[in-house]
Design a protein around this motif. Structure first.
Motif, PDB file in Angstrom:
ATOM      1  N   THR C 127      63.872 -18.596  17.251  1.00 16.53           N
ATOM      2  CA  THR C 127      64.789 -17.707  16.531  1.00 16.53           C
ATOM      3  C   THR C 127      65.925 -18.479  15.857  1.00 16.53           C
ATOM      4  O   THR C 127      66.711 -17.894  15.124  1.00 16.53           O
ATOM      5  CB  THR C 127      65.399 -16.664  17.490  1.00 16.53           C
ATOM      6  OG1 THR C 127      66.068 -17.359  18.547  1.00 16.53           O
ATOM      7  CG2 THR C 127      64.319 -15.774  18.078  1.00 16.53           C
ATOM      8  N   GLY C 128      66.001 -19.767  16.097  1.00 19.30           N
ATOM      9  CA  GLY C 128      67.019 -20.585  15.433  1.00 19.30           C
ATOM     10  C   GLY C 128      66.605 -20.898  14.007  1.00 19.30           C
ATOM     11  O   GLY C 128      65.489 -20.572  13.583  1.00 19.30           O
ATOM     12  N   PRO C 129      67.507 -21.540  13.240  1.00 14.42           N
ATOM     13  CA  PRO C 129      67.215 -21.778  11.819  1.00 14.42           C
ATOM     14  C   PRO C 129      65.976 -22.643  11.593  1.00 14.42           C
ATOM     15  O   PRO C 129      65.159 -22.326  10.730  1.00 14.42           O
ATOM     16  CB  PRO C 129      68.462 -22.481  11.299  1.00 14.42           C
ATOM     17  CG  PRO C 129      69.455 -22.507  12.397  1.00 14.42           C
ATOM     18  CD  PRO C 129      68.854 -21.965  13.644  1.00 14.42           C
ATOM     19  N   VAL C 130      65.817 -23.712  12.356  1.00 12.41           N
ATOM     20  CA  VAL C 130      64.637 -24.557  12.169  1.00 12.41           C
ATOM     21  C   VAL C 130      63.388 -23.823  12.659  1.00 12.41           C
ATOM     22  O   VAL C 130      62.344 -23.830  12.008  1.00 12.41           O
ATOM     23  CB  VAL C 130      64.795 -25.898  12.924  1.00 12.41           C
ATOM     24  CG1 VAL C 130      63.509 -26.717  12.837  1.00 12.41           C
ATOM     25  CG2 VAL C 130      65.967 -26.688  12.351  1.00 12.41           C
ATOM     26  N   GLY C 131      63.508 -23.142  13.806  1.00 10.97           N
ATOM     27  CA  GLY C 131      62.369 -22.446  14.389  1.00 10.97           C
ATOM     28  C   GLY C 131      61.809 -21.363  13.485  1.00 10.97           C
ATOM     29  O   GLY C 131      60.588 -21.248  13.312  1.00 10.97           O
ATOM     30  N   THR C 132      62.688 -20.580  12.871  1.00 13.32           N
ATOM     31  CA  THR C 132      62.185 -19.493  12.024  1.00 13.32           C
ATOM     32  C   THR C 132      61.436 -20.049  10.823  1.00 13.32           C
ATOM     33  O   THR C 132      60.392 -19.519  10.428  1.00 13.32           O
ATOM     34  CB  THR C 132      63.320 -18.579  11.534  1.00 13.32           C
ATOM     35  OG1 THR C 132      64.304 -19.364  10.886  1.00 13.32           O
ATOM     36  CG2 THR C 132      63.975 -17.841  12.680  1.00 13.32           C
ATOM     37  N   ARG C 133      61.977 -21.120  10.240  1.00 15.39           N
ATOM     38  CA  ARG C 133      61.302 -21.704   9.077  1.00 15.39           C
ATOM     39  C   ARG C 133      59.972 -22.328   9.481  1.00 15.39           C
ATOM     40  O   ARG C 133      58.957 -22.174   8.791  1.00 15.39           O
ATOM     41  CB  ARG C 133      62.179 -22.784   8.446  1.00 15.39           C
ATOM     42  CG  ARG C 133      63.250 -22.381   7.454  1.00 15.39           C
ATOM     43  CD  ARG C 133      63.272 -20.992   7.016  1.00 15.39           C
ATOM     44  NE  ARG C 133      63.701 -20.873   5.625  1.00 15.39           N
ATOM     45  CZ  ARG C 133      63.963 -19.737   5.025  1.00 15.39           C
ATOM     46  NH1 ARG C 133      63.821 -18.592   5.678  1.00 15.39           N
ATOM     47  NH2 ARG C 133      64.342 -19.689   3.774  1.00 15.39           N
ATOM     48  N   ALA C 134      59.953 -23.021  10.633  1.00 19.66           N
ATOM     49  CA  ALA C 134      58.716 -23.662  11.091  1.00 19.66           C
ATOM     50  C   ALA C 134      57.661 -22.605  11.406  1.00 19.66           C
ATOM     51  O   ALA C 134      56.487 -22.743  11.036  1.00 19.66           O
ATOM     52  CB  ALA C 134      59.000 -24.528  12.314  1.00 19.66           C
ATOM     53  N   ALA C 135      58.072 -21.537  12.088  1.00 22.27           N
ATOM     54  CA  ALA C 135      57.130 -20.463  12.421  1.00 22.27           C
ATOM     55  C   ALA C 135      56.551 -19.861  11.147  1.00 22.27           C
ATOM     56  O   ALA C 135      55.345 -19.599  11.052  1.00 22.27           O
ATOM     57  CB  ALA C 135      57.851 -19.396  13.256  1.00 22.27           C
TER      58      ALA C 135
END
Lengths: 272, 272, 272
Positions: C127-135
């Motif tokens: 749910t963090g900025p990097v995680g959302t983009r990676a997902a």
């Protein structure tokens, strides 16, 4: 030694417009400060005048901007009071682009209509930053100027301020709807629209000597290209010496220099 | 790769003075931050150390300034605690110009009077940023230092802080009017005036080894040219390596290098 | 004409990281603004698009950053709505390094594991900025993605946002302790750890295709060098034209270009 422009902006965010034009005008680095009020001026200016020797001070200059022209005028005054003897740098005031835009618009107007002495000129929305400067420059050129505003108090106060600053004839007209504007235009030969109009049909902010019912109309935005040229030339001039003060009148002189045709090349080539 | 100086200022507006000297000292770009407190240091420093590889980190450096010397010392501490291993850049502390001004003033004093070990030196207004650094440097050079202040509590506290930071002998003297200053000066051979004086007749902040009633007096502002030279040289040195910490003592070493005469050219030219 | 990068940061202090990478990526000057909200965008962007003529606008560009990805997305939207016709400049969104870091991590993952269509991938702390983009990038590549979060409400909301933005299959898993994570990993082949883990033993943020109990694990910080390369190349591309919008997908294309081997030199040298 790099040319450094100290950019003092009275608004909460330093103007992107003025920073970019500063670079394009020849500043090597622009040091921007936002939310600058009179109290902060002394320390900021000391940093500008005490870091380089007097003979190098023409490489440092100050540019004052922001949306509020009155606040800008106060900064200009505070900046100049901090200077002493040779400890000074050149300084330019252009809050909201008012000086360069007004100068460009009035220069274009004078180029088209020639002598304005004794002629009646209306500056629509004349209480804004561009309008007040344009009205002042027209009054200084001898026109009988009227500024329009929706608010009686403001109109009168601003007209008095312009007369005090520029001299000449400046009156105020309260215009709350279009019918009043039509009456106000009675006898006017020139109309300068200083900002996007408040619903005045048939008057465009991009007009450049359009003829509308016998009134020659000019819009501040019709002079964008020349305004940019004046603005950039002014920034360049700041770094030529350390004692320039570029405000409406002196920026007007820069505009006149730029409008003069280049000297014709000699008809006979030099021998050799 | 450009030389970037990250400028962390504890005051609400980033010092114009320090930005201009940074450019003149050799920084290609100065990234200024105002109102920096200890809590913000980690992210700012991470940006400085994680963007370029270890072998390029000498092209990035940090300069700490602001009017509050104590706040500056805290930032310096926080900055250094963020470094780890080779992930570090050079850093300089000069809140209010205190280190470069104090170093320049004390260097000038030592140059004129030579060895100060065991001699009594008074630092007037010794609780300010320049005064505390100058007192510390004099104590470190072996002088018996006294700082004057109008407030007993502050004087004692600051003197203790200087002893803790620099070692040596530093006492405090409360001076609330001129008559007390005269008494305080009893036995003093050296007087350094760190800020424009509080009405002390006959002592000038621009003094440079003036002799006043047997006391040699020095003023912090009498060393402006040398201070600028030290300041600029320090900025240049920041970019020579990535592990410098320029504070009072190390800035003092830079000043000594600058004061040494250049080596004489060889009397016999090399053959060939 | 200098290449100017207008840097709009939604955080209280403009990112040092992004300013330095901007210089290293080829911007001549970086004009940073902190605490930028949607209301301020219009004036800032007008300054960028009205100062240079359309044919020179590729020398100005906008970079959006800050710790809050949602705020960054709103700025990007507001910036694009201010453009009209040829009056526009290239713009890049990389709040918290999310796009460049996620692109680099996913590019590395795809390089190692090849086709991910139909394969189950877990994004830890998704749910963090990097995680959302990676997902989002993994879902777009066809993986069956699950993001983990400690908070049920947030996890569901973010998963829906990712599906809406990127399409594909993205579900959410609430993980409040390690035992739940073990269960969540059932059937997963790929695990991407987007931020330093919340106490998950045996999963490292610097993992790069490590094999842990049959699950291939990747850490966002294991791709730092490639992330920097992508980031700098993107900055350089901003100045090649005036109509680029660099967000996750288009930054992914830049990464793919960088990963392709250079064309082999011709085996026969050209004659002459």
């Amino acid at each position: 030694m790099r040319k450094l422009l100290l950019h003092l902006d009275t608004s909460p965010m330093a103007s992107v417009f003025d920073r970019i034009v500063a670079y394009d005008g020849g500043a090597d680095e622009v040091l921007s400060y936002a939310g600058v009020c009179v109290d902060a001026v002394r320390d900021l200016v000391h940093g500008a005048i005490f870091t380089r020797g007097p003979k190098d001070l023409h490489n440092t200059a100050i540019f004052i901007s922001g949306t509020d022209m009155t606040a800008g005028e106060q900064l200009l005054d505070a900046v100049q009071r901090t200077f002493f003897g040779p400890m000074r740098v050149s300084v330019m005031l252009d809050s909201n682009g008012s000086n360069t835009t007004a100068v460009a618009a009035v220069a274009r107007l004078l180029q088209v209509v020639g002598d304005v002495r004794g002629r009646r000129a209306i500056v629509v929305a004349g209480t804004g930053p561009v309008g007040t400067r344009a009205a002042g420059l027209l009054a200084r050129a001898g026109a009988n100027v009227a500024i329009t505003s929706r608010h009686a108090d403001e109109a009168g106060r601003v007209a008095a301020h312009i007369r005090e600053r520029f001299g000449g004839v400046v009156e105020s007209i309260v215009v709350t709807d279009v019918s009043q504007l039509a009456a106000a235009l009675g006898g006017a030969e020139l109309l300068l629209n200083a900002v996007p109009p408040l619903g005045i049909e048939g008057v465009d902010v991009t007009d450049s000597a359009a003829d509308r019912n016998g009134v020659k109309t000019f819009g501040a935005l019709g002079v964008g290209t020349f305004k940019m040229k004046v603005h950039k030339r002014c920034v360049a001039k700041l770094f030529e010496r350390s004692d320039l003060v570029l405000d409406a009148e002196s920026i007007g002189e820069v505009a006149r220099e730029l409008m003069q045709p280049s000297p014709a090349p000699p008809s006979v080539p030099p021998p050799g």
